[in-house]
Design a protein around this motif. Structure first.
Motif, PDB file in Angstrom:
ATOM      1  N   CYS A  22      20.386  -3.265 -28.024  1.00  0.00           N
ATOM      2  CA  CYS A  22      20.149  -1.816 -27.911  1.00  0.00           C
ATOM      3  C   CYS A  22      21.277  -0.804 -27.411  1.00  0.00           C
ATOM      4  CB  CYS A  22      18.892  -1.705 -26.828  1.00  0.00           C
ATOM      5  SG  CYS A  22      17.436  -2.412 -27.590  1.00  0.00           S
ATOM      6  N   LEU A  51      13.531   7.817 -26.852  1.00  0.00           N
ATOM      7  CA  LEU A  51      13.997   6.624 -27.292  1.00  0.00           C
ATOM      8  C   LEU A  51      14.681   5.756 -26.327  1.00  0.00           C
ATOM      9  CD1 LEU A  51      15.048   5.188 -29.817  1.00  0.00           C
ATOM     10  CD2 LEU A  51      16.880   6.397 -30.062  1.00  0.00           C
ATOM     11  N   PHE A  54      17.748   0.683 -29.538  1.00  0.00           N
ATOM     12  CA  PHE A  54      17.573   0.294 -30.984  1.00  0.00           C
ATOM     13  C   PHE A  54      18.091  -1.107 -31.113  1.00  0.00           C
ATOM     14  CE2 PHE A  54      21.490   2.407 -31.658  1.00  0.00           C
ATOM     15  CZ  PHE A  54      22.315   1.348 -32.240  1.00  0.00           C
ATOM     16  N   ASP A  56      19.491  -3.747 -33.766  1.00  0.00           N
ATOM     17  CA  ASP A  56      19.950  -4.204 -35.157  1.00  0.00           C
ATOM     18  C   ASP A  56      20.297  -5.615 -35.433  1.00  0.00           C
ATOM     19  OD1 ASP A  56      19.448  -1.685 -35.598  1.00  0.00           O
ATOM     20  OD2 ASP A  56      21.508  -1.189 -36.364  1.00  0.00           O
ATOM     21  N   ASP A 281      21.115   9.707 -31.735  1.00  0.00           N
ATOM     22  CA  ASP A 281      21.249   8.546 -32.435  1.00  0.00           C
ATOM     23  C   ASP A 281      21.840   7.437 -31.824  1.00  0.00           C
ATOM     24  OD1 ASP A 281      24.268   8.762 -32.308  1.00  0.00           O
ATOM     25  OD2 ASP A 281      24.205  10.210 -33.932  1.00  0.00           O
ATOM     26  N   ALA A 284      24.005   4.861 -33.563  1.00  0.00           N
ATOM     27  CA  ALA A 284      23.618   4.042 -34.930  1.00  0.00           C
ATOM     28  C   ALA A 284      24.217   4.451 -35.922  1.00  0.00           C
ATOM     29  CB  ALA A 284      22.106   4.438 -35.061  1.00  0.00           C
ATOM     30  N   LEU A 294      20.363   7.137 -37.276  1.00  0.00           N
ATOM     31  CA  LEU A 294      19.210   6.338 -36.648  1.00  0.00           C
ATOM     32  C   LEU A 294      18.169   6.056 -37.783  1.00  0.00           C
ATOM     33  CD1 LEU A 294      18.475   5.180 -33.848  1.00  0.00           C
ATOM     34  CD2 LEU A 294      16.799   7.012 -33.741  1.00  0.00           C
ATOM     35  N   SER A 317      12.006  -1.056 -39.103  1.00  0.00           N
ATOM     36  CA  SER A 317      11.924  -0.766 -40.677  1.00  0.00           C
ATOM     37  C   SER A 317      12.047  -1.949 -41.680  1.00  0.00           C
ATOM     38  CB  SER A 317      13.306  -0.096 -40.806  1.00  0.00           C
ATOM     39  OG  SER A 317      14.500  -1.113 -40.545  1.00  0.00           O
ATOM     40  N   ARG A 328      15.993  -2.487 -38.727  1.00  0.00           N
ATOM     41  CA  ARG A 328      16.301  -1.860 -37.290  1.00  0.00           C
ATOM     42  C   ARG A 328      14.765  -1.745 -36.397  1.00  0.00           C
ATOM     43  NH1 ARG A 328      19.783   3.091 -37.824  1.00  0.00           N
ATOM     44  NH2 ARG A 328      21.229   1.474 -37.636  1.00  0.00           N
ATOM     45  N   LEU A 330      13.263   0.182 -33.228  1.00  0.00           N
ATOM     46  CA  LEU A 330      13.245   1.345 -32.103  1.00  0.00           C
ATOM     47  C   LEU A 330      12.119   1.061 -31.144  1.00  0.00           C
ATOM     48  CD1 LEU A 330      13.169   4.538 -34.461  1.00  0.00           C
ATOM     49  CD2 LEU A 330      15.112   2.859 -33.946  1.00  0.00           C
ATOM     50  N   ARG A 331      12.791   1.099 -29.820  1.00  0.00           N
ATOM     51  CA  ARG A 331      11.851   1.266 -28.853  1.00  0.00           C
ATOM     52  C   ARG A 331      11.579   2.582 -28.526  1.00  0.00           C
ATOM     53  NH1 ARG A 331      10.679  -3.822 -26.728  1.00  0.00           N
ATOM     54  NH2 ARG A 331      12.107  -5.567 -27.145  1.00  0.00           N
TER      55      ARG A 331
END
Length: 336
Positions: A22, A51, A54, A56, A281, A284, A294, A317, A328, A330-331
């Motif tokens: 993250c 946010l 994130f 990935d 973002d 990202a 993002l 996603s 991806r 997201l928190r």
């Protein structure tokens, strides 16, 4: 649902990932100098949503020979795990903290065929309820993937020509309301003959024997050009609704709304919590044009906890196993 994608050259890889995958950004000094009651949340997307980071690290990876992607739904499960559902019929067990895979089973219909699986609920007995867009349907599976049963679906919600639902546009979201007595499925797009911005939410009521029977139906109005990609209940019983769209050459639109608790009238009213294009973002990168790098094809969402007056929400996603898209997570922290 798999919106069309627009391929571009691969963007540079995300830089400066933390060990957890993250990225976070520091609060601007001007914000830190404000009185506490006026200070916006760190990494704010809106006054209601911030946010946290994130992740990935699962993008384009495999686990036990299975591609980790095409993720369309999330659900908190037992023993510190999170269930993640692929629309290609794989059900992953993830570590709830690190999001690393810990197991996978493959689901199938009554004839052994794959599902177009889109919605997921972890029920109180450890079984899973899974919605599929194919018919559409809602089926129950054991923790090891055995098919245990199927819920009745009203005829008019079936995919045309059997009913009024469009192909690849029916049961996209699935959630169990607090108390465990009401199951709700959200249609992605309108039924044939309905207004272009009106979608149906179908409920089922749990009987004393533990099975579900069709219950009330509700209407929900989407923003122009968007469909409902996910719905999940808050601890208070209201609904977090994820609306999504895609425009080639422009990218994704993803908005998070809060809707009424089902039961007070047949029309569910909503208010916008955040347009995710307004989130920072955090470094990202995107592999195709996006209003914010993002953004991606966000489809899955789950409430994972609550602290400090805010609800913790995880979003994922669906990369469609496409080189131009990213798996991806997201928190988000949401004040409802």
């Amino acid at each position: 649902m798999r919106p069309r994608t627009f391929r571009t050259a691969l963007a540079a890889l995300t830089a400066s990932l933390t060990a957890a995958g993250c990225l976070t950004a520091a609060v601007p000094a001007t914000a830190a100098q404000q009185p506490a009651r006026q200070r916006p949340p760190a990494n704010a997307c809106s006054p209601s949503v911030s946010l946290s980071g994130f992740f990935d690290a699962l993008d384009k990876t495999t686990y036990d020979g299975t591609y980790v992607g095409n993720l369309s739904a999330l659900a908190p499960a037992r023993r510190g795990t999170l269930a993640a559902l692929s629309d290609r019929s794989e059900l992953f067990r993830l570590d709830a903290r690190t999001l690393e895979p810990r197991g996978v089973v493959t689901l199938a219909d009554e004839k052994g065929a794959a599902l177009d699986s889109e919605g997921l609920v972890a029920d109180r007995d450890g079984t899973f309820l899974v919605s599929s867009e194919t018919e559409p349907s809602v089926r129950r599976y054991s923790p090891t993937g055995e098919l245990l049963g199927r819920l009745p679906v009203p005829d008019d919600l079936r995919t045309a020509p059997a009913g009024g639902a469009r192909a690849n546009g029916s049961f996209e979201g699935l959630t169990l309301l607090p108390g465990g007595h009401t199951l709700l499925a959200s249609m992605e797009y309108p039924l044939d003959g309905d207004p272009a911005d009106l979608v149906r939410f179908q409920t089922w009521q749990r009987t004393r024997h533990g099975d579900f029977r069709p219950g009330a139906r509700y209407t929900y109005r989407t923003d122009p050009g968007l469909g409902v990609s996910e719905v999940t209940a808050t601890p208070e019983g209201r609904l977090l609704v994820l609306e999504r769209g895609f425009t080639a050459g422009v990218g994704n639109t993803v908005r998070l709304h809060l809707a009424d608790r089902p039961g007070r009238g047949t029309a569910l009213h909503k208010r916008l919590l955040a347009d995710l294009a307004d989130c920072p973002d955090l470094g990202a990168t995107a592999r195709q044009p996006q209003p914010n790098p993002l953004l991606d094809n966000f489809e899955g969402m789950a409430v994972t906890g609550r602290s400090g007056g805010r609800t913790d929400v995880l979003v994922v996603s669906d990369d469609n196993q496409n080189a131009a898209q990213t798996t991806r997570f997201l928190r988000l922290r949401v004040r409802v």
